[in-house]
Enzyme design. Structure first.
Site, short mmCIF file in Angstrom:
data_model
loop_
_atom_site.label_atom_id
_atom_site.label_comp_id
_atom_site.label_asym_id
_atom_site.label_seq_id
_atom_site.Cartn_x
_atom_site.Cartn_y
_atom_site.Cartn_z
N GLU A 116 76.96 61.07 137.24
CA GLU A 116 75.55 60.92 137.00
C GLU A 116 74.69 60.85 138.10
OE1 GLU A 116 74.74 60.70 134.02
OE2 GLU A 116 76.31 59.49 132.76
N HIS A 139 74.06 51.80 137.86
CA HIS A 139 74.38 52.19 136.59
C HIS A 139 75.50 51.44 135.74
CE1 HIS A 139 74.78 54.33 132.63
NE2 HIS A 139 75.94 54.76 133.22
N HIS A 141 77.39 49.45 131.89
CA HIS A 141 77.41 49.65 130.38
C HIS A 141 77.47 48.00 129.79
CE1 HIS A 141 79.70 53.55 130.53
NE2 HIS A 141 78.10 53.76 130.94
N GLU A 169 62.19 33.34 132.71
CA GLU A 169 62.08 33.98 133.99
C GLU A 169 61.95 35.59 133.92
OE1 GLU A 169 65.37 33.21 136.42
OE2 GLU A 169 66.57 34.65 135.31
N HIS A 210 73.93 53.31 125.38
CA HIS A 210 74.69 54.01 126.65
C HIS A 210 75.04 52.90 127.76
CE1 HIS A 210 76.13 57.34 129.51
NE2 HIS A 210 76.30 56.15 130.21
#
Ligand code: 13P
Ligand code: ZN
Length: 270
Positions: A116, A139, A141, A169, A210
């Protein structure tokens, strides 16, 4: 030179990846992090004039030429970073031509940066324009955030407003909202461009079915944004199928944002 394994950069990323693994956000090789570093942070630990090898990249990152990144390796497991930082992490510099990375440390065993990395670099370019102090792209999952993309509208505004209404919040933590990229093939320049196009206006982008990208000036900022979205998504997934008897009125979200000097995305609460 001081031992790099004792530098705060390496100890902090080891702590972060281990923590994210334990939260269940990074199964197998899931997830990746890149962290823009200053030469000054590395000067005591690394000879920045020595390149171990060059790694080609297949898009033009000339805008970031000379910039240094700590990045996780492709196919590597977050659970293993602490026991083998040199095998799972690398420090790279974007070459002057913008088409290669110069490996300065790590990625032992011919490891490459995360698949990525195009998205990471495009996100760094977009966020640096929005905030010159930006440093981190993260990143992972997280299950509830992914689950929500199956059962909720993935329009940016609809998705964000629901999250804002789940926990008081939320609007204070991410008033800039969340962008959502519909499902696309990951690891490509195309998903990188689609993500960067959304992340230029907000620090969080969800990839439908994803995972999520969080960005920030520090590892903690990027982590805290993702943590807050995931908690809100968890609440949504617990209540989505139940009759709702009470909720935070939308007009009160505005009052909340005013009280905490947060500026929600223009027009999203109207
Ligand atoms: P990498 O192992 O290449 O970092 O890929 C993991 C991932 O999460 C893909 O989206
Ligand atoms: Zn992923």
């Amino acid at each position: 030179m001081k031992p790099i394994l004792e530098s705060p950069i390496i100890t902090d990323i080891c702590d972060m990846t281990a923590n994210m693994y334990r939260l269940g956000w990074d199964e197998r090789n899931g997830g990746n992090i890149s962290w823009l570093l200053d030469e000054g942070e590395l000067a005591d630990y690394l000879d920045l004039s020595k390149t171990i090898r060059n790694i080609p990249i297949d898009f033009d990152a000339a805008e970031l030429a000379g910039r240094l990144f700590l990045v996780t390796g492709t196919g590597k497991y977050f659970k293993n970073v602490t026991k083998d930082p040199e095998g799972n992490l690398g420090i790279v510099r974007v070459a002057p031509n913008g088409r290669e990375l110069e490996l300065l440390w790590g990625f032992e065993g011919n490891t490459l940066p995360t698949s990525e990395f195009p998205t990471h670099l495009m996100n760094h370019m977009a966020r640096l324009k929005a905030d010159p102090e930006h440093k981190v792209v993260m990143h992972c999952h997280p299950a509830n955030t992914i689950a929500m993309t199956f059962v909720h509208s993935i329009d940016d505004r609809d998705f964000t407003c629901t999250l804002w209404q789940m926990i008081t919040e939320c609007i204070v933590v991410f008033p800039d909202g969340v962008g959502v990229v519909p499902w696309m093939v990951s690891g490509t320049n195309d998903i990188g461009a689609a993500t960067a196009d959304k992340i230029k206006d907000c620090r969080l982008v969800v990839w439908a079915h994803h995972g999520i990208f969080g960005t920030g000036r520090t590892l903690d900022e990027a982590f805290g944004l993702i943590e807050t979205v995931e908690k809100a998504a968890e609440i949504y997934m617990k209540i989505a199928h139940l009759e709702r008897k009470n909720e935070i009125p939308k007009d009160q979200l505005k009052a909340l944002a005013d009280t905490f000097h947060a500026v929600p995305r223009e027009g999203w609460l109207d």
